[in-house]
Design a protein around this motif. Structure first.
Motif, PDB file in Angstrom:
ATOM      1  N   VAL A   1     -39.974  34.021 -10.361  1.00 48.87           N
ATOM      2  CA  VAL A   1     -41.017  33.637 -11.667  1.00 48.87           C
ATOM      3  C   VAL A   1     -41.030  32.028 -11.591  1.00 48.87           C
ATOM      4  CG1 VAL A   1     -41.803  34.027 -13.704  1.00 48.87           C
ATOM      5  CG2 VAL A   1     -40.330  35.655 -12.653  1.00 48.87           C
TER       6      VAL A   1
ATOM      7  N   ARG B   1     -31.575  27.636 -29.019  1.00 51.78           N
ATOM      8  CA  ARG B   1     -30.617  26.545 -29.220  1.00 51.78           C
ATOM      9  C   ARG B   1     -31.258  25.295 -29.746  1.00 51.78           C
ATOM     10  NH1 ARG B   1     -29.355  24.492 -22.900  1.00 51.78           N
ATOM     11  NH2 ARG B   1     -31.425  24.863 -22.446  1.00 51.78           N
TER      12      ARG B   1
ATOM     13  N   MET C   1     -26.287  29.463 -26.526  1.00 56.31           N
ATOM     14  CA  MET C   1     -25.439  30.917 -26.131  1.00 56.31           C
ATOM     15  C   MET C   1     -24.215  30.328 -25.329  1.00 56.31           C
ATOM     16  SD  MET C   1     -27.078  33.291 -27.208  1.00 56.31           S
ATOM     17  CE  MET C   1     -26.283  34.710 -26.438  1.00 56.31           C
TER      18      MET C   1
ATOM     19  N   THR D   1     -41.045  29.082 -13.588  1.00 59.74           N
ATOM     20  CA  THR D   1     -40.664  28.846 -15.024  1.00 59.74           C
ATOM     21  C   THR D   1     -39.757  27.478 -15.131  1.00 59.74           C
ATOM     22  OG1 THR D   1     -38.501  29.838 -14.771  1.00 59.74           O
ATOM     23  CG2 THR D   1     -40.047  31.148 -15.628  1.00 59.74           C
TER      24      THR D   1
ATOM     25  N   TYR E   1     -23.796  31.921  -9.959  1.00 64.22           N
ATOM     26  CA  TYR E   1     -25.045  32.570 -10.845  1.00 64.22           C
ATOM     27  C   TYR E   1     -25.172  33.845 -10.392  1.00 64.22           C
ATOM     28  CZ  TYR E   1     -29.875  33.502 -11.917  1.00 64.22           C
ATOM     29  OH  TYR E   1     -31.228  33.939 -12.557  1.00 64.22           O
TER      30      TYR E   1
ATOM     31  N   THR F   1     -37.835  30.432 -25.838  1.00 68.53           N
ATOM     32  CA  THR F   1     -38.834  29.371 -25.905  1.00 68.53           C
ATOM     33  C   THR F   1     -39.006  28.413 -24.695  1.00 68.53           C
ATOM     34  OG1 THR F   1     -36.359  28.174 -25.649  1.00 68.53           O
ATOM     35  CG2 THR F   1     -37.408  28.296 -28.023  1.00 68.53           C
ATOM     36  N   SER F   2     -39.168  29.425 -23.323  1.00 74.19           N
ATOM     37  CA  SER F   2     -39.548  29.148 -22.116  1.00 74.19           C
ATOM     38  C   SER F   2     -39.689  30.240 -21.311  1.00 74.19           C
ATOM     39  CB  SER F   2     -38.573  27.998 -21.508  1.00 74.19           C
ATOM     40  OG  SER F   2     -39.058  27.633 -20.336  1.00 74.19           O
TER      41      SER F   2
HETATM   42  N1  LIG Z   1     -37.137  32.283 -12.900  1.00 79.86           N
HETATM   43  C1  LIG Z   1     -36.856  33.428 -11.988  1.00 79.86           C
HETATM   44  O1  LIG Z   1     -37.046  33.203 -10.778  1.00 79.86           O
HETATM   45  C2  LIG Z   1     -35.819  34.219 -12.471  1.00 79.86           C
HETATM   46  C3  LIG Z   1     -35.514  35.204 -11.538  1.00 79.86           C
HETATM   47  C4  LIG Z   1     -34.270  36.058 -11.938  1.00 79.86           C
HETATM   48  C5  LIG Z   1     -33.920  36.102 -13.084  1.00 79.86           C
HETATM   49  N2  LIG Z   1     -34.328  35.040 -14.089  1.00 79.86           N
HETATM   50  C6  LIG Z   1     -33.728  35.332 -15.233  1.00 79.86           C
HETATM   51  O2  LIG Z   1     -34.441  35.244 -16.199  1.00 79.86           O
HETATM   52  C7  LIG Z   1     -34.070  34.578 -17.267  1.00 79.86           C
HETATM   53  C8  LIG Z   1     -35.017  33.713 -18.016  1.00 79.86           C
HETATM   54  O3  LIG Z   1     -35.153  32.659 -17.212  1.00 79.86           O
HETATM   55  P1  LIG Z   1     -36.649  31.762 -17.159  1.00 79.86           P
HETATM   56  O4  LIG Z   1     -36.887  31.857 -15.385  1.00 79.86           O
HETATM   57  O5  LIG Z   1     -37.654  32.027 -18.052  1.00 79.86           O
HETATM   58  O6  LIG Z   1     -36.030  30.074 -17.205  1.00 79.86           O
HETATM   59  P2  LIG Z   1     -36.379  29.015 -18.285  1.00 79.86           P
HETATM   60  O7  LIG Z   1     -37.803  28.732 -18.481  1.00 79.86           O
HETATM   61  O8  LIG Z   1     -35.419  27.939 -18.093  1.00 79.86           O
HETATM   62  O9  LIG Z   1     -35.922  29.764 -19.743  1.00 79.86           O
HETATM   63  C9  LIG Z   1     -34.691  29.734 -20.112  1.00 79.86           C
HETATM   64  C10 LIG Z   1     -34.548  30.264 -21.508  1.00 79.86           C
HETATM   65  O10 LIG Z   1     -33.018  30.187 -21.927  1.00 79.86           O
HETATM   66  C11 LIG Z   1     -32.659  29.462 -22.858  1.00 79.86           C
HETATM   67  N3  LIG Z   1     -31.373  29.032 -22.509  1.00 79.86           N
HETATM   68  C12 LIG Z   1     -30.841  28.428 -21.504  1.00 79.86           C
HETATM   69  N4  LIG Z   1     -29.598  27.977 -21.801  1.00 79.86           N
HETATM   70  C13 LIG Z   1     -29.530  28.284 -23.119  1.00 79.86           C
HETATM   71  C14 LIG Z   1     -28.399  28.186 -23.934  1.00 79.86           C
HETATM   72  N5  LIG Z   1     -27.139  27.444 -23.570  1.00 79.86           N
HETATM   73  N6  LIG Z   1     -28.446  28.432 -25.295  1.00 79.86           N
HETATM   74  C15 LIG Z   1     -29.501  29.252 -25.521  1.00 79.86           C
HETATM   75  N7  LIG Z   1     -30.605  29.541 -24.738  1.00 79.86           N
HETATM   76  C16 LIG Z   1     -30.397  28.897 -23.517  1.00 79.86           C
HETATM   77  C17 LIG Z   1     -33.736  28.194 -22.604  1.00 79.86           C
HETATM   78  O11 LIG Z   1     -33.737  27.555 -23.859  1.00 79.86           O
HETATM   79  P3  LIG Z   1     -34.509  26.138 -23.816  1.00 79.86           P
HETATM   80  O12 LIG Z   1     -36.010  26.416 -23.975  1.00 79.86           O
HETATM   81  O13 LIG Z   1     -33.849  25.314 -25.164  1.00 79.86           O
HETATM   82  O14 LIG Z   1     -34.087  25.481 -22.560  1.00 79.86           O
HETATM   83  C18 LIG Z   1     -34.877  29.235 -22.369  1.00 79.86           C
HETATM   84  O15 LIG Z   1     -35.419  29.563 -23.538  1.00 79.86           O
HETATM   85  C19 LIG Z   1     -32.693  33.878 -17.164  1.00 79.86           C
HETATM   86  O16 LIG Z   1     -31.850  35.204 -17.711  1.00 79.86           O
HETATM   87  C20 LIG Z   1     -32.705  33.920 -15.607  1.00 79.86           C
HETATM   88  O17 LIG Z   1     -31.393  34.119 -15.154  1.00 79.86           O
HETATM   89  C21 LIG Z   1     -35.335  34.339 -13.580  1.00 79.86           C
END
Ligand SMILES: NC(=O)c1ccc[n+]([C@@H]2O[C@H](COP(=O)([O-])OP(=O)(O)OC[C@H]3O[C@@H](n4cnc5c(N)ncnc54)[C@H](OP(=O)(O)O)[C@@H]3O)[C@@H](O)[C@H]2O)c1
Length: 311
Positions: A220, A47, A76, A222, A187, A24-25
């Motif tokens: 990234v 969620r 989750m 986000t 984390y 969703t994001s």
């Molecule tokens: N952004 C970065 O620089 C980066 C770097 C390395 C790794 N990552 C990893 O990439 C993955 C995606 O993150 P993102 O950067 O795309 O962040 P994001 O835009 O915040 O997206 C996170 C996603 O996870 C969902 N989520 C969070 N908590 C949840 C819960 N309790 N139950 C169900 N869904 C939940 C969010 O749902 P909602 O839309 O409802 O909030 C959203 O769809 C993560 O595993 C993060 O650790 C990110």
């Protein structure tokens, strides 16, 4: 990595059923769009019912109503939610070709889940562990399925590995450790757990035809960390000029989902569509085996009737 990533629309995933969390994001959202354009059917685990419905409508519009998108609702961090969603998936989806564990978060202040577990750990590691375990028989029965988990370069922060004596992060979230960035280390431990879990899962799945992979999407831009108050938001805003777009962040994920299995190593950690060497702690087989045991205990997989234990 190119600055402009345009996902091509070749139908490399035609008819494949993909269960994805965190669509969703951010990275998952960009990945979901790329996956349906490649012909995949999606099972979104989210969620928020309204966000899942919005995404489903958008994916439908993008493909002139052709995309098959099913929504399953689970926070989750809640093992009860995950069990309910998994049961619904097993009931409605006869075949699962890919499971993408992408949902992730970070809690700067310590918070416990409804199961009494520290939230960053519960969402980032135990959630994927439980969902994967519950869907594993269906993945195996589906043939050459893949399990893909979003890890991070941040796993390197956890140089000393998982602290099995502090499973709820009590020490990290208190006193000097908290001031020195204990939440970041937490984390890092959860993202290290993604790699150890993938490696141990690959060992256990050897010979089943199902493979496991994880990857680092890079830095990234986000919604990550946006719920953690002004300072966290400011930090993310400062990093934005150096960050990738969500489409760029999703590129390795999509590549892992669609590439020929001959190009991929089960248990591997990838970045920029290449196999990488993770930290020493991420290559600790004994640590991975211990993490598996502890995760089974924390999710009640050993105790629950009817739940299969993966040998
Ligand atoms: N952004 C970065 O620089 C980066 C770097 C390395 C790794 N990552 C990893 O990439 C993955 C995606 O993150 P993102 O950067 O795309 O962040 P994001 O835009 O915040 O997206 C996170 C996603 O996870 C969902 N989520 C969070 N908590 C949840 C819960 N309790 N139950 C169900 N869904 C939940 C969010 O749902 P909602 O839309 O409802 O909030 C959203 O769809 C993560 O595993 C993060 O650790 C990110």
């Amino acid at each position: 990595m190119n600055n402009t990533v345009r996902f091509n629309n070749s139908r490399t995933l035609e008819g494949k059923y993909i269960v994805i969390t965190g669509a969703t994001s951010g990275i998952g959202y960009a990945a979901a769009k790329a996956l349906v354009l490649r012909g995949a059917k999606l099972g979104i685990v989210a969620r928020s019912r309204s966000k899942a419905a919005e995404l489903s409508a958008e994916l439908g519009k993008m493909t002139n109503g052709e995309a098959q998108v099913d929504c399953f609702i689970a926070d989750m961090s809640s093992q009860q939610d995950i069990r309910r969603a998994a049961a619904e998936i097993l009931n409605r989806v006869p075949r699962i070709d890919r499971l993408i564990n992408n949902a992730g978060t970070m809690f700067v202040k310590k918070k416990l889940s409804e199961d009494g577990l520290e939230m960053t750990w519960a969402v980032n590691h135990l959630g994927p562990f439980l969902l994967t375990s519950l869907l594993l028989d269906r993945l195996i029965a589906s043939g050459d399925a893949r399990i893909i988990t979003t890890s991070s370069h941040g796993h390197k922060m956890a140089r000393r590995g998982i602290d099995f004596n502090d499973m709820n992060g009590d020490r990290l979230y208190s006193g000097l450790k908290a001031l020195l960035g204990g939440a970041n280390l937490r984390y890092g431990q959860s993202k290290l757990a993604n790699i150890l879990f993938t490696a141990e899962l690959a060992r256990r799945l050897n010979g089943t035809g199902v493979t496991a992979h994880c990857f680092d999407p890079g830095l990234v831009a986000t919604n990550f960390n946006q719920d953690n108050g002004g300072l966290a938001r400011l930090t993310m805003a400062c990093m934005k000029p150096f960050s990738r777009t969500p489409e760029q962040g999703a590129q390795t994920l999509v590549w892992l989902a669609e590439s020929s299995e001959l190009l991929l190593k089960s248990g591997g950690y990838y970045a920029d569509m290449k196999l990488q060497t993770p930290s020493n702690a991420a290559r600790d087989e004994a640590g991975a085996s211990r993490l598996w045991q502890v995760s089974e205990e924390q999710t009640g997989l050993l105790a629950g009737p009817g739940l299969r234990r993966i040998q």
